[in-house]
Design a protein around this motif. Structure first.
Motif, PDB file in Angstrom:
ATOM      1  N   SER A   1      51.975 -41.218  26.235  1.00 57.18           N
ATOM      2  CA  SER A   1      51.870 -41.074  27.679  1.00 57.18           C
ATOM      3  C   SER A   1      50.705 -41.880  28.248  1.00 57.18           C
ATOM      4  O   SER A   1      50.733 -42.297  29.398  1.00 57.18           O
ATOM      5  CB  SER A   1      51.717 -39.606  28.047  1.00 57.18           C
ATOM      6  N   GLY A   2      49.682 -42.104  27.454  1.00 52.19           N
ATOM      7  CA  GLY A   2      48.538 -42.899  27.886  1.00 52.19           C
ATOM      8  C   GLY A   2      48.594 -44.288  27.279  1.00 52.19           C
ATOM      9  O   GLY A   2      49.345 -44.552  26.347  1.00 52.19           O
ATOM     10  N   ASP A   3      47.795 -45.194  27.795  1.00 52.74           N
ATOM     11  CA  ASP A   3      47.757 -46.581  27.353  1.00 52.74           C
ATOM     12  C   ASP A   3      47.143 -46.656  25.953  1.00 52.74           C
ATOM     13  O   ASP A   3      45.947 -46.460  25.782  1.00 52.74           O
ATOM     14  CB  ASP A   3      46.949 -47.389  28.358  1.00 52.74           C
ATOM     15  N   ILE A   4      47.967 -46.972  24.942  1.00 50.84           N
ATOM     16  CA  ILE A   4      47.493 -47.016  23.550  1.00 50.84           C
ATOM     17  C   ILE A   4      46.443 -48.118  23.343  1.00 50.84           C
ATOM     18  O   ILE A   4      45.623 -48.032  22.444  1.00 50.84           O
ATOM     19  CB  ILE A   4      48.678 -47.145  22.561  1.00 50.84           C
ATOM     20  N   SER A   5      46.442 -49.147  24.176  1.00 44.79           N
ATOM     21  CA  SER A   5      45.463 -50.229  24.003  1.00 44.79           C
ATOM     22  C   SER A   5      44.028 -49.759  24.232  1.00 44.79           C
ATOM     23  O   SER A   5      43.080 -50.463  23.876  1.00 44.79           O
ATOM     24  CB  SER A   5      45.773 -51.397  24.933  1.00 44.79           C
ATOM     25  N   LYS A   6      43.853 -48.565  24.790  1.00 41.32           N
ATOM     26  CA  LYS A   6      42.498 -48.045  25.010  1.00 41.32           C
ATOM     27  C   LYS A   6      41.766 -47.731  23.711  1.00 41.32           C
ATOM     28  O   LYS A   6      40.558 -47.508  23.725  1.00 41.32           O
ATOM     29  CB  LYS A   6      42.546 -46.801  25.900  1.00 41.32           C
ATOM     30  N   ILE A   7      42.473 -47.749  22.571  1.00 43.52           N
ATOM     31  CA  ILE A   7      41.793 -47.517  21.288  1.00 43.52           C
ATOM     32  C   ILE A   7      41.151 -48.789  20.737  1.00 43.52           C
ATOM     33  O   ILE A   7      40.656 -48.814  19.626  1.00 43.52           O
ATOM     34  CB  ILE A   7      42.729 -46.906  20.225  1.00 43.52           C
ATOM     35  N   ALA A   8      41.119 -49.843  21.544  1.00 45.07           N
ATOM     36  CA  ALA A   8      40.575 -51.120  21.100  1.00 45.07           C
ATOM     37  C   ALA A   8      39.056 -51.118  20.941  1.00 45.07           C
ATOM     38  O   ALA A   8      38.510 -51.973  20.253  1.00 45.07           O
ATOM     39  CB  ALA A   8      40.984 -52.227  22.068  1.00 45.07           C
ATOM     40  N   ALA A   9      38.370 -50.180  21.566  1.00 44.87           N
ATOM     41  CA  ALA A   9      36.904 -50.172  21.511  1.00 44.87           C
ATOM     42  C   ALA A   9      36.382 -48.742  21.542  1.00 44.87           C
ATOM     43  O   ALA A   9      37.011 -47.859  22.109  1.00 44.87           O
ATOM     44  CB  ALA A   9      36.326 -50.964  22.679  1.00 44.87           C
ATOM     45  N   ASP A  10      35.209 -48.553  20.954  1.00 49.73           N
ATOM     46  CA  ASP A  10      34.526 -47.260  20.960  1.00 49.73           C
ATOM     47  C   ASP A  10      33.731 -47.171  22.258  1.00 49.73           C
ATOM     48  O   ASP A  10      32.523 -47.376  22.287  1.00 49.73           O
ATOM     49  CB  ASP A  10      33.618 -47.164  19.737  1.00 49.73           C
ATOM     50  N   ASP A  11      34.457 -46.874  23.362  1.00 55.16           N
ATOM     51  CA  ASP A  11      33.847 -46.956  24.675  1.00 55.16           C
ATOM     52  C   ASP A  11      34.110 -45.748  25.574  1.00 55.16           C
ATOM     53  O   ASP A  11      33.808 -45.768  26.758  1.00 55.16           O
ATOM     54  CB  ASP A  11      34.326 -48.221  25.382  1.00 55.16           C
ATOM     55  N   GLY A  12      34.703 -44.686  25.011  1.00 59.03           N
ATOM     56  CA  GLY A  12      34.984 -43.502  25.800  1.00 59.03           C
ATOM     57  C   GLY A  12      36.284 -43.552  26.587  1.00 59.03           C
ATOM     58  O   GLY A  12      36.657 -42.574  27.222  1.00 59.03           O
ATOM     59  N   ASN A  13      36.983 -44.688  26.579  1.00 60.79           N
ATOM     60  CA  ASN A  13      38.305 -44.789  27.210  1.00 60.79           C
ATOM     61  C   ASN A  13      39.346 -44.359  26.193  1.00 60.79           C
ATOM     62  O   ASN A  13      39.558 -45.034  25.189  1.00 60.79           O
ATOM     63  CB  ASN A  13      38.589 -46.218  27.688  1.00 60.79           C
TER      64      ASN A  13
END
Length: 183
Positions: A17-29
């Motif tokens: 349901s959420g944008d899987i690309s947000k796991i690209a960085a350790d940034d809290g997204n």
């Protein structure tokens, strides 16, 4: 032995349901899933040029969390190491209501007996399958950052025998970008 991280390069497919690309960085997204049965597959970055052979790999999920009010709730995420031709390994990663990191099993072979190849790792993917939730998934699960850590060997340096004026290379390739070779 040096290590490198293979991180998010692109989304192969996703029903999260959420944008899987947000796991690209350790940034809290956070990347998120809100229902059992949601699956995401990501392609990972390639190995650096100095990798000669692979010792081991393992996946790491950073800041995983089940967004549910119950203290004993749990969601089972099946994490699969795969490439474009099929699966290598899958294992359960249980996500709970408190934030924590999950480190997968260290794998020294691609099938239990065959060493990892550079081409396998340059085609490596991570698959995330939300398999079950107890008692329910609540408002979902989130993951901040995912990567595969690779422990590798660099190519051995060629030796030069100054007594016979020869360069000895025990294995590997020699690339000449310019110049001449006289034999």
């Amino acid at each position: 032995m040096p290590t490198t991280l293979l991180t998010y390069a692109s989304t192969v497919s996703s029903t999260w349901s959420g944008d899987i690309s947000k796991i690209a960085a350790d940034d809290g997204n956070m990347a998120g899933a809100t229902a059992v049965g949601q699956i995401a597959i990501i392609a990972l970055t390639n190995l650096p040029a100095d990798v000669y052979s692979i010792n081991s790999i393992n996946y790491v999920l950073v800041d995983t969390r089940m967004n549910s009010p119950g203290k004993t709730d749990e969601t089972r995420l099946i994490v699969t190491l795969q490439d474009s031709s099929g699966d290598f390994y899958d294992e359960n990663a249980d996500i709970r209501t408190r934030t924590f990191d999950i480190t997968g099993t260290t794998r020294t072979t691609s099938d239990g007996s065959t060493a990892w190849t550079l081409s396998q790792l340059n085609d490596l993917r991570l698959k995330f399958d939300v398999a079950s939730a107890n008692p329910n998934i609540g408002s979902g699960i989130t993951i901040d950052y995912a990567y595969v850590e690779v422990d590798y060997n660099e190519a051995p340096a060629p030796t030069y025998d100054k007594n016979v004026n020869n360069i000895h290379i025990t294995s590997g390739n020699v690339y000449l970008k310019s110049g001449n070779v006289y034999i």
